[in-house]
Structure formats: structure tokens, C-alpha cells
Motif scaffolding. Structure first.
Motif, PDB file in Angstrom:
ATOM      1  N   LEU A  36      48.215  42.175  13.233  1.00 19.63           N
ATOM      2  CA  LEU A  36      49.188  43.197  12.854  1.00 19.63           C
ATOM      3  C   LEU A  36      49.635  42.991  11.405  1.00 19.63           C
ATOM      4  CD1 LEU A  36      50.797  45.588  13.969  1.00 19.63           C
ATOM      5  CD2 LEU A  36      52.596  43.982  14.598  1.00 19.63           C
ATOM      6  N   GLY A  37      49.542  44.054  10.617  1.00 18.88           N
ATOM      7  CA  GLY A  37      49.941  44.000   9.219  1.00 18.88           C
ATOM      8  C   GLY A  37      48.847  43.567   8.267  1.00 18.88           C
ATOM      9  N   ARG A  38      47.710  43.156   8.792  1.00 17.03           N
ATOM     10  CA  ARG A  38      46.600  42.713   7.937  1.00 17.03           C
ATOM     11  C   ARG A  38      45.678  43.902   7.651  1.00 17.03           C
ATOM     12  NH1 ARG A  38      44.400  37.010   9.502  1.00 17.03           N
ATOM     13  NH2 ARG A  38      43.637  37.213   7.375  1.00 17.03           N
ATOM     14  N   PRO A  39      44.863  43.813   6.594  1.00 18.71           N
ATOM     15  CA  PRO A  39      44.084  44.973   6.140  1.00 18.71           C
ATOM     16  C   PRO A  39      43.143  45.597   7.171  1.00 18.71           C
ATOM     17  CG  PRO A  39      43.919  43.169   4.553  1.00 18.71           C
ATOM     18  CD  PRO A  39      44.678  42.650   5.740  1.00 18.71           C
TER      19      PRO A  39
ATOM     20  N   ASP B   4      49.385  35.694  12.313  1.00 17.13           N
ATOM     21  CA  ASP B   4      50.681  35.321  12.891  1.00 17.13           C
ATOM     22  C   ASP B   4      50.768  35.673  14.368  1.00 17.13           C
ATOM     23  OD1 ASP B   4      51.539  34.339  10.448  1.00 17.13           O
ATOM     24  OD2 ASP B   4      52.618  36.174   9.916  1.00 17.13           O
ATOM     25  N   ASP B   5      50.070  36.760  14.774  1.00 21.43           N
ATOM     26  CA  ASP B   5      50.164  37.212  16.159  1.00 21.43           C
ATOM     27  C   ASP B   5      49.045  36.692  17.057  1.00 21.43           C
ATOM     28  OD1 ASP B   5      48.232  38.780  14.896  1.00 21.43           O
ATOM     29  OD2 ASP B   5      48.779  40.616  15.955  1.00 21.43           O
ATOM     30  N   CYS B   6      48.122  35.898  16.497  1.00 15.84           N
ATOM     31  CA  CYS B   6      47.034  35.377  17.310  1.00 15.84           C
ATOM     32  C   CYS B   6      46.255  34.310  16.545  1.00 15.84           C
ATOM     33  CB  CYS B   6      46.089  36.515  17.699  1.00 15.84           C
ATOM     34  SG  CYS B   6      45.021  36.096  19.070  1.00 15.84           S
ATOM     35  N   ILE B   7      45.922  33.225  17.219  1.00 15.86           N
ATOM     36  CA  ILE B   7      45.165  32.156  16.583  1.00 15.86           C
ATOM     37  C   ILE B   7      43.735  32.606  16.297  1.00 15.86           C
ATOM     38  CG2 ILE B   7      44.273  29.791  16.860  1.00 15.86           C
ATOM     39  CD1 ILE B   7      47.328  29.916  16.546  1.00 15.86           C
ATOM     40  N   TYR B   8      43.150  33.364  17.200  1.00 15.45           N
ATOM     41  CA  TYR B   8      41.763  33.779  17.046  1.00 15.45           C
ATOM     42  C   TYR B   8      41.605  35.245  17.424  1.00 15.45           C
ATOM     43  CZ  TYR B   8      36.796  34.268  17.625  1.00 15.45           C
ATOM     44  OH  TYR B   8      35.502  34.710  17.504  1.00 15.45           O
ATOM     45  N   GLY B   9      40.692  35.930  16.766  1.00 16.60           N
ATOM     46  CA  GLY B   9      40.368  37.295  17.148  1.00 16.60           C
ATOM     47  C   GLY B   9      40.383  38.270  15.991  1.00 16.60           C
ATOM     48  N   TYR B  10      41.003  37.898  14.862  1.00 16.97           N
ATOM     49  CA  TYR B  10      41.043  38.782  13.700  1.00 16.97           C
ATOM     50  C   TYR B  10      39.863  38.464  12.782  1.00 16.97           C
ATOM     51  CZ  TYR B  10      42.467  41.079   9.413  1.00 16.97           C
ATOM     52  OH  TYR B  10      42.492  41.877   8.296  1.00 16.97           O
ATOM     53  N   ALA B  11      39.137  39.514  12.387  1.00 13.53           N
ATOM     54  CA  ALA B  11      37.975  39.336  11.517  1.00 13.53           C
ATOM     55  C   ALA B  11      38.037  40.300  10.348  1.00 13.53           C
ATOM     56  CB  ALA B  11      36.687  39.561  12.306  1.00 13.53           C
ATOM     57  N   GLU B  12      37.450  39.875   9.247  1.00 18.91           N
ATOM     58  CA  GLU B  12      37.280  40.731   8.081  1.00 18.91           C
ATOM     59  C   GLU B  12      35.812  40.699   7.692  1.00 18.91           C
ATOM     60  OE1 GLU B  12      40.015  39.832   4.892  1.00 18.91           O
ATOM     61  OE2 GLU B  12      41.734  40.403   6.133  1.00 18.91           O
ATOM     62  N   PRO B  13      35.335  41.787   7.083  1.00 15.64           N
ATOM     63  CA  PRO B  13      33.926  41.812   6.698  1.00 15.64           C
ATOM     64  C   PRO B  13      33.624  40.778   5.620  1.00 15.64           C
ATOM     65  CG  PRO B  13      35.060  43.811   5.955  1.00 15.64           C
ATOM     66  CD  PRO B  13      36.037  43.007   6.721  1.00 15.64           C
ATOM     67  N   LEU B  14      32.411  40.319   5.647  1.00 12.44           N
ATOM     68  CA  LEU B  14      31.909  39.360   4.673  1.00 12.44           C
ATOM     69  C   LEU B  14      30.599  39.922   4.142  1.00 12.44           C
ATOM     70  CD1 LEU B  14      32.500  36.430   3.651  1.00 12.44           C
ATOM     71  CD2 LEU B  14      31.059  35.628   5.510  1.00 12.44           C
ATOM     72  N   GLU B  15      30.361  39.790   2.863  1.00 12.27           N
ATOM     73  CA  GLU B  15      29.109  40.315   2.320  1.00 12.27           C
ATOM     74  C   GLU B  15      27.934  39.529   2.887  1.00 12.27           C
ATOM     75  OE1 GLU B  15      30.379  37.047  -0.427  1.00 12.27           O
ATOM     76  OE2 GLU B  15      31.438  38.745   0.411  1.00 12.27           O
ATOM     77  N   SER B  16      26.827  40.230   3.063  1.00  9.49           N
ATOM     78  CA  SER B  16      25.620  39.603   3.594  1.00  9.49           C
ATOM     79  C   SER B  16      25.079  38.610   2.577  1.00  9.49           C
ATOM     80  CB  SER B  16      24.578  40.681   3.893  1.00  9.49           C
ATOM     81  OG  SER B  16      23.456  40.108   4.492  1.00  9.49           O
ATOM     82  N   ARG B  17      24.613  37.475   3.075  1.00  7.82           N
ATOM     83  CA  ARG B  17      24.071  36.424   2.206  1.00  7.82           C
ATOM     84  C   ARG B  17      23.074  35.592   2.984  1.00  7.82           C
ATOM     85  NH1 ARG B  17      29.649  33.425   0.808  1.00  7.82           N
ATOM     86  NH2 ARG B  17      30.339  35.522   0.526  1.00  7.82           N
ATOM     87  N   SER B  18      22.514  34.594   2.349  1.00 14.97           N
ATOM     88  CA  SER B  18      21.557  33.711   3.012  1.00 14.97           C
ATOM     89  C   SER B  18      22.300  32.800   3.997  1.00 14.97           C
ATOM     90  CB  SER B  18      20.810  32.859   1.986  1.00 14.97           C
ATOM     91  OG  SER B  18      21.685  31.907   1.400  1.00 14.97           O
ATOM     92  N   LEU B  19      21.570  32.260   4.967  1.00 19.36           N
ATOM     93  CA  LEU B  19      22.177  31.336   5.925  1.00 19.36           C
ATOM     94  C   LEU B  19      22.777  30.128   5.204  1.00 19.36           C
ATOM     95  CD1 LEU B  19      19.505  31.417   8.776  1.00 19.36           C
ATOM     96  CD2 LEU B  19      21.611  32.773   8.582  1.00 19.36           C
ATOM     97  N   GLU B  20      22.083  29.635   4.181  1.00 22.23           N
ATOM     98  CA  GLU B  20      22.589  28.505   3.402  1.00 22.23           C
ATOM     99  C   GLU B  20      23.910  28.849   2.719  1.00 22.23           C
ATOM    100  OE1 GLU B  20      18.218  28.189   3.901  1.00 22.23           O
ATOM    101  OE2 GLU B  20      19.492  29.783   3.129  1.00 22.23           O
ATOM    102  N   SER B  21      24.018  30.075   2.211  1.00 21.49           N
ATOM    103  CA  SER B  21      25.256  30.499   1.550  1.00 21.49           C
ATOM    104  C   SER B  21      26.408  30.650   2.540  1.00 21.49           C
ATOM    105  CB  SER B  21      25.043  31.814   0.799  1.00 21.49           C
ATOM    106  OG  SER B  21      24.196  31.613  -0.302  1.00 21.49           O
ATOM    107  N   TYR B  22      26.116  31.119   3.763  1.00 19.20           N
ATOM    108  CA  TYR B  22      27.172  31.165   4.787  1.00 19.20           C
ATOM    109  C   TYR B  22      27.705  29.752   5.025  1.00 19.20           C
ATOM    110  CZ  TYR B  22      25.812  35.928   6.197  1.00 19.20           C
ATOM    111  OH  TYR B  22      25.545  37.268   6.233  1.00 19.20           O
ATOM    112  N   TRP B  23      26.797  28.793   5.162  1.00 20.29           N
ATOM    113  CA  TRP B  23      27.187  27.408   5.407  1.00 20.29           C
ATOM    114  C   TRP B  23      28.026  26.862   4.249  1.00 20.29           C
ATOM    115  CZ3 TRP B  23      28.076  24.016   8.949  1.00 20.29           C
ATOM    116  CH2 TRP B  23      28.117  22.664   8.658  1.00 20.29           C
ATOM    117  N   ASP B  24      27.573  27.077   3.023  1.00 18.80           N
ATOM    118  CA  ASP B  24      28.313  26.588   1.858  1.00 18.80           C
ATOM    119  C   ASP B  24      29.721  27.193   1.810  1.00 18.80           C
ATOM    120  OD1 ASP B  24      26.076  25.108   1.138  1.00 18.80           O
ATOM    121  OD2 ASP B  24      25.429  26.536  -0.411  1.00 18.80           O
TER     122      ASP B  24
END
Length: 172
Positions: free
Chosen positions: A108-111, A127-147
């Protein structure tokens, strides 16, 4: 501690989780990712490694857990899930799962509250939940996700990203 759909968590718990995410953490396992067969069709792989805090302690409830599965659909990204866990909750994560996604029912209140978010995505504490809120991330290589994951999670000493060893000629 509240998770998705379990009510609003105590603000002190949210503060504790955010403090833990912000602390420097040290990879204490070997210098490689120890993937194990998780089964399925196609076959998936997982690994879990503990982390140490600056005082040298290694809380059993603080670890990294990752999952990888090759895509069975030509041109669709492989599935990758990178998660930082604390007190049995996934408190920071990156997920790549092809064309799927979900609607943020928390944050709640997040973009991106109330909006559908596809993959790849980054999960953070609200603030309203420990887990469950997601935001988009640009596509990248698996190595870049890890980094990106180890940097944002404050983990030092982690090995470079390594795919699980797939034995040629065996069905996945």
C-alpha cells in the motif's frame, strides 16, 4: 511475523527485517554454488547457503536459497529465483520466470501496489507485508541477476554465478 495474506506485521518486526537486509553479510560456504537436483520435468536445481554477520555469528534463520530450471519453451527465459531468507521469510528476492507475473495485493502506497508485475521482478519488504510486493526489473543475464542480488542483499564473498552442471544426453 506476517507474510503474504497473514495480516499487517508488527512494525518492530518490519524494522528488524530491514535492519537485517541492510547489514553486511558474508558468504561462508565454498567458493562455488552447490546445486542439487530438485527433480521435475524439466529438471530443476536448488541450493541453500548460510551467511555470517559482522560479529561472526551464523543465524540458522539467515540464508540464501536459489532455484534454477531450464525453460522447455524455445525463446522463453530459464526460471531463476534468488532469495534472501530471514526468520523463515523471503525478505529480498529476484525472480525470472518468463511471461508470467502477479498482481501486487500488498505494498500500500508503493508505486506498483494493485498493479500486475511481470518477470523479471524484484521483491522487497513493505510496511504492510514482509513478502509479496514486487517491482519490475530490466531483463539481464543470469550472471547479472546474481551480481545485483548479492550487492543489494549486502553479501560479500559470494562466488560468481555458476549454472548447475547438466549431464549431456540425460533427459532434463
Amino acid at each position: 511475523m506476517a507474510g503474504k495474506g497473514l495480516g499487517v506485521p508488527d512494525p518492530a518486526i518490519v524494522a528488524e527485517v530491514r535492519r537485517m537486509i541492510g547489514l553486511s553479510k558474508v558468504w561462508v560456504a565454498s567458493s562455488e554454488m552447490t546445486w542439487v537436483d530438485a527433480g521435475g520435468r524439466p529438471r530443476g536445481f536448488t541450493f541453500r547457503e548460510r551467511l555470517a554477520l559482522p560479529d561472526g555469528s551464523q543465524p540458522a534463520s539467515l540464508f540464501v536459497e536459489c532455484y534454477f530450471k531450464t525453460s522447455s519453451i524455445q525463446g522463453c527465459p530459464d526460471k531463476l529465483s534468488l532469495g534472501l531468507f530471514f526468520n523463515h521469510y523471503r525478505v529480498f528476492a529476484i525472480d525470472e520466470n518468463g511471461p508470467s507475473g502477479h498482481v501486487n495485493a500488498v505494498g500500500l502506497g508503493r508505486p506498483y501496489y494493485g498493479k500486475r508485475v511481470g518477470h523479471p521482478q524484484v521483491h522487497t519488504v513493505s510496511d504492510d507485508c514482509i513478502y509479496g510486493y514486487a517491482e519490475p526489473l530490466e531483463s539481464r543475464s543470469l550472471e547479472s541477476y546474481w551480481d545485483y542480488f548479492v550487492f543489494e542483499a549486502g553479501i560479500t564473498g559470494a562466488p560468481p554465478f555458476q549454472l548447475p552442471i547438466l549431464q549431456l544426453g540425460l533427459p532434463v
